[in-house]
Write an enzyme that holds these catalytic residues in place. Structure first.
Site, PDB file in Angstrom:
ATOM      1  N   LEU A 141       0.831  -1.204   0.000  1.00  0.00           N
ATOM      2  CA  LEU A 141       0.000   0.000   0.000  1.00  0.00           C
ATOM      3  C   LEU A 141       0.868   1.257   0.000  1.00  0.00           C
ATOM      4  O   LEU A 141       2.042   1.208   0.386  1.00  0.00           O
ATOM      5  CB  LEU A 141      -0.915  -0.027   1.226  1.00  0.00           C
ATOM      6  N   PRO A 142       0.269   2.404  -0.396  1.00  0.00           N
ATOM      7  CA  PRO A 142       1.105   3.604  -0.581  1.00  0.00           C
ATOM      8  C   PRO A 142       1.809   4.111   0.676  1.00  0.00           C
ATOM      9  O   PRO A 142       3.020   4.346   0.645  1.00  0.00           O
ATOM     10  CB  PRO A 142       0.101   4.642  -1.106  1.00  0.00           C
ATOM     11  N   THR A 179       6.660   0.479   1.459  1.00  0.00           N
ATOM     12  CA  THR A 179       7.732   1.306   2.034  1.00  0.00           C
ATOM     13  C   THR A 179       7.088   2.111   3.148  1.00  0.00           C
ATOM     14  O   THR A 179       6.246   2.972   2.888  1.00  0.00           O
ATOM     15  CB  THR A 179       8.333   2.236   0.966  1.00  0.00           C
ATOM     16  N   LYS A 206      15.298   0.009   3.538  1.00  0.00           N
ATOM     17  CA  LYS A 206      14.655   0.509   2.314  1.00  0.00           C
ATOM     18  C   LYS A 206      14.658   2.046   2.277  1.00  0.00           C
ATOM     19  O   LYS A 206      14.985   2.660   1.253  1.00  0.00           O
ATOM     20  CB  LYS A 206      13.224  -0.024   2.241  1.00  0.00           C
ATOM     21  N   LYS A 221       6.769  11.022  -0.192  1.00  0.00           N
ATOM     22  CA  LYS A 221       6.368  10.246   0.997  1.00  0.00           C
ATOM     23  C   LYS A 221       7.591   9.538   1.600  1.00  0.00           C
ATOM     24  O   LYS A 221       7.850   9.611   2.803  1.00  0.00           O
ATOM     25  CB  LYS A 221       5.298   9.223   0.582  1.00  0.00           C
TER      26      LYS A 221
HETATM   27  P1  NAD Z   1       0.232   2.428  -6.195  1.00  0.00           P
HETATM   28  O1  NAD Z   1      -0.345   3.704  -5.749  1.00  0.00           O
HETATM   29  O2  NAD Z   1       0.447   2.175  -7.656  1.00  0.00           O
HETATM   30  O3  NAD Z   1      -0.681   1.207  -5.661  1.00  0.00           O
HETATM   31  C1  NAD Z   1      -1.257   1.173  -4.398  1.00  0.00           C
HETATM   32  C2  NAD Z   1      -2.552   0.390  -4.499  1.00  0.00           C
HETATM   33  O4  NAD Z   1      -3.141   0.332  -3.185  1.00  0.00           O
HETATM   34  C3  NAD Z   1      -3.581   1.028  -5.432  1.00  0.00           C
HETATM   35  O5  NAD Z   1      -4.023   0.071  -6.367  1.00  0.00           O
HETATM   36  C4  NAD Z   1      -4.691   1.466  -4.463  1.00  0.00           C
HETATM   37  O6  NAD Z   1      -5.983   1.392  -5.066  1.00  0.00           O
HETATM   38  C5  NAD Z   1      -4.533   0.467  -3.344  1.00  0.00           C
HETATM   39  N1  NAD Z   1      -5.120   0.907  -2.094  1.00  0.00           N
HETATM   40  C6  NAD Z   1      -4.968   2.107  -1.462  1.00  0.00           C
HETATM   41  N2  NAD Z   1      -5.699   2.138  -0.319  1.00  0.00           N
HETATM   42  C7  NAD Z   1      -6.316   0.934  -0.233  1.00  0.00           C
HETATM   43  C8  NAD Z   1      -7.222   0.361   0.711  1.00  0.00           C
HETATM   44  N3  NAD Z   1      -7.632   1.057   1.768  1.00  0.00           N
HETATM   45  N4  NAD Z   1      -7.663  -0.883   0.483  1.00  0.00           N
HETATM   46  C9  NAD Z   1      -7.271  -1.591  -0.608  1.00  0.00           C
HETATM   47  N5  NAD Z   1      -6.403  -1.096  -1.529  1.00  0.00           N
HETATM   48  C10 NAD Z   1      -5.958   0.150  -1.354  1.00  0.00           C
HETATM   49  O7  NAD Z   1       1.581   2.241  -5.362  1.00  0.00           O
HETATM   50  P2  NAD Z   1       2.819   1.317  -5.767  1.00  0.00           P
HETATM   51  O8  NAD Z   1       3.713   2.061  -6.701  1.00  0.00           O
HETATM   52  O9  NAD Z   1       2.343  -0.039  -6.110  1.00  0.00           O
HETATM   53  O10 NAD Z   1       3.591   1.308  -4.354  1.00  0.00           O
HETATM   54  C11 NAD Z   1       3.174   0.501  -3.271  1.00  0.00           C
HETATM   55  C12 NAD Z   1       4.243   0.567  -2.193  1.00  0.00           C
HETATM   56  O11 NAD Z   1       5.482   0.087  -2.741  1.00  0.00           O
HETATM   57  C13 NAD Z   1       4.517   2.006  -1.709  1.00  0.00           C
HETATM   58  O12 NAD Z   1       4.771   1.984  -0.330  1.00  0.00           O
HETATM   59  C14 NAD Z   1       5.749   2.405  -2.513  1.00  0.00           C
HETATM   60  O13 NAD Z   1       6.514   3.400  -1.838  1.00  0.00           O
HETATM   61  C15 NAD Z   1       6.484   1.084  -2.596  1.00  0.00           C
HETATM   62  N6  NAD Z   1       7.396   0.948  -3.737  1.00  0.00           N
HETATM   63  C16 NAD Z   1       7.024   1.372  -4.993  1.00  0.00           C
HETATM   64  C17 NAD Z   1       7.932   1.226  -6.050  1.00  0.00           C
HETATM   65  C18 NAD Z   1       7.569   1.675  -7.459  1.00  0.00           C
HETATM   66  O14 NAD Z   1       8.472   1.750  -8.316  1.00  0.00           O
HETATM   67  N7  NAD Z   1       6.312   1.950  -7.769  1.00  0.00           N
HETATM   68  C19 NAD Z   1       9.195   0.642  -5.836  1.00  0.00           C
HETATM   69  C20 NAD Z   1       9.520   0.187  -4.561  1.00  0.00           C
HETATM   70  C21 NAD Z   1       8.610   0.337  -3.510  1.00  0.00           C
END
Ligand code: NAD
Length: 313
Positions: A70-71, A101, A178, A247
């Site tokens: 999750l975000p 993260t 991380k 964030k």
């Molecule tokens: P994203 O925003 O693409 O996806 C997050 C998902 O969570 C969305 O589909 C959203 O609808 C869902 N969500 C939010 N609140 C919710 C709830 N209450 N119930 C159910 N689902 C819910 O984010 P992401 O890029 O996939 O990143 C996710 C995590 O991974 C973050 O913490 C980010 O910092 C970390 N991360 C991302 C990357 C990257 O390159 N995108 C790389 C490493 C780590």
């Protein structure tokens, strides 16, 4: 709940990262129960046999272990401890792995409020971007008990590079590793943008400057590899949004504050990122702060392909 000896994995958060991670779990044979605010994000998984759950509690009740991706910490807290959350469905002795993260506070609070339930809680954030999630090559930093890490290693291996799945310490250590990786990478980005903007403005050819940096003791992975996505393709990496980058930088500075370490450089880097986010928006790519320095130079910083240089002569 177990098919072919593999545990059922509950997965909440099917975004840029969760989409690839769940696809790889499914391909490795793990039965899935999934949930996201956007039901359409689960379509392919359901076509492949995954079960849709309408709440996080239902995910937990129907799974042998639950993964959240999750975000932000606030989203993780809502999904796990809020109404209809994981804690309402998970069995005593169950397993929750947070791969977001994040910071240790949320999991610590859960651990504190559920101490009699024998839950197994791990933090396992990742590196490798959405590409790494899609091709199953994530680097995974796991904080938690060694026995849990050993038991869950096959699950991690379905999503990550086996050589780069690291047990980095006790609860919270995964989050810390991380955040420090991201902090250093973002610091490299701002430092590189600064020196390239100054060098070019001082009359040095961008390619000559970069070659000199690469050959020097000041070389870094960022200068040698990652900056090329901007310099060659004008690609600021929209796979990771500025909102999430800011964030992470905020969490990094928070972590420093919570352990009593002053971090002047990290704080400045965070402010540079926030300025870029103000100007270019939440969805702009994580390398967008480079554009602030390109604006100072008055032109995008791009390498001229060798053949064009020859023609120009
Ligand atoms: P994203 O925003 O693409 O996806 C997050 C998902 O969570 C969305 O589909 C959203 O609808 C869902 N969500 C939010 N609140 C919710 C709830 N209450 N119930 C159910 N689902 C819910 O984010 P992401 O890029 O996939 O990143 C996710 C995590 O991974 C973050 O913490 C980010 O910092 C970390 N991360 C991302 C990357 C990257 O390159 N995108 C790389 C490493 C780590």
């Amino acid at each position: 709940m177990t098919t072919h000896g593999l545990p059922t994995v509950g997965f909440i958060g099917l975004g840029s990262m969760g989409t690839g991670m769940t696809r790889n779990l499914q391909q490795a044979g793990y039965p899935l129960v999934v949930n996201d605010l956007r039901p359409e994000s689960a379509k392919e998984l359901i076509d492949g046999g995954a079960i849709w759950a309408t709440t996080a509690a239902e995910v937990a009740a129907k799974s042998d272990l639950v993964i959240t991706m999750l975000p932000t910490p606030r989203h993780v807290a809502d999904v796990v401890s809020g109404p209809g959350g994981v804690l309402e469905g998970i069995a005593d002795g169950g397993t929750w792995i947070d791969m977001s993260t994040s910071v240790p506070e949320v999991a610590n609070a859960v651990r504190g409020s559920t101490s009699s339930r024998g839950l197994h809680i791990l933090d396992a954030p990742v590196s490798g971007m959405s590409v790494g999630a899609a091709n199953g090559k994530l680097q995974i930093f796991v904080g938690g008990d060694a026995a849990d890490v050993g038991r869950l290693r096959p699950v991690f291996e379905a999503m990550g590079d086996p050589e780069r799945i690291l047990h980095v310490g006790a609860h919270g250590a995964g989050y810390a590793v991380k955040l420090m990786i991201n902090q250093l990478w973002f610091s490299h980005l701002v430092a590189t943008a600064e020196v390239m903007a100054v060098g070019v403005s001082a009359g040095v050819d961008l390619g000559v400057l970069r070659d000199a940096l690469v050959a020097s003791p000041a070389n870094s992975n960022f200068v040698e590899h990652d900056v090329l996505s901007i310099l060659e393709n004008g690609d600021y990496d929209e796979g990771f949004a500025m909102a999430l980058a800011c964030k992470d930088l905020g969490l990094s500075v928070d972590l420093a504050r919570s352990v009593g370490i002053s971090v002047e450089l990290s704080a400045i880097v965070e402010q540079v990122f926030r300025r870029a986010r103000n100007i270019h928006g939440d969805r702009a790519g994580e390398m967008t702060p480079f554009r602030l320095y390109e604006d100072l130079v008055g032109t995008p910083l791009r390498l001229v392909p060798v053949e064009e240089k020859v023609v120009a002569r």
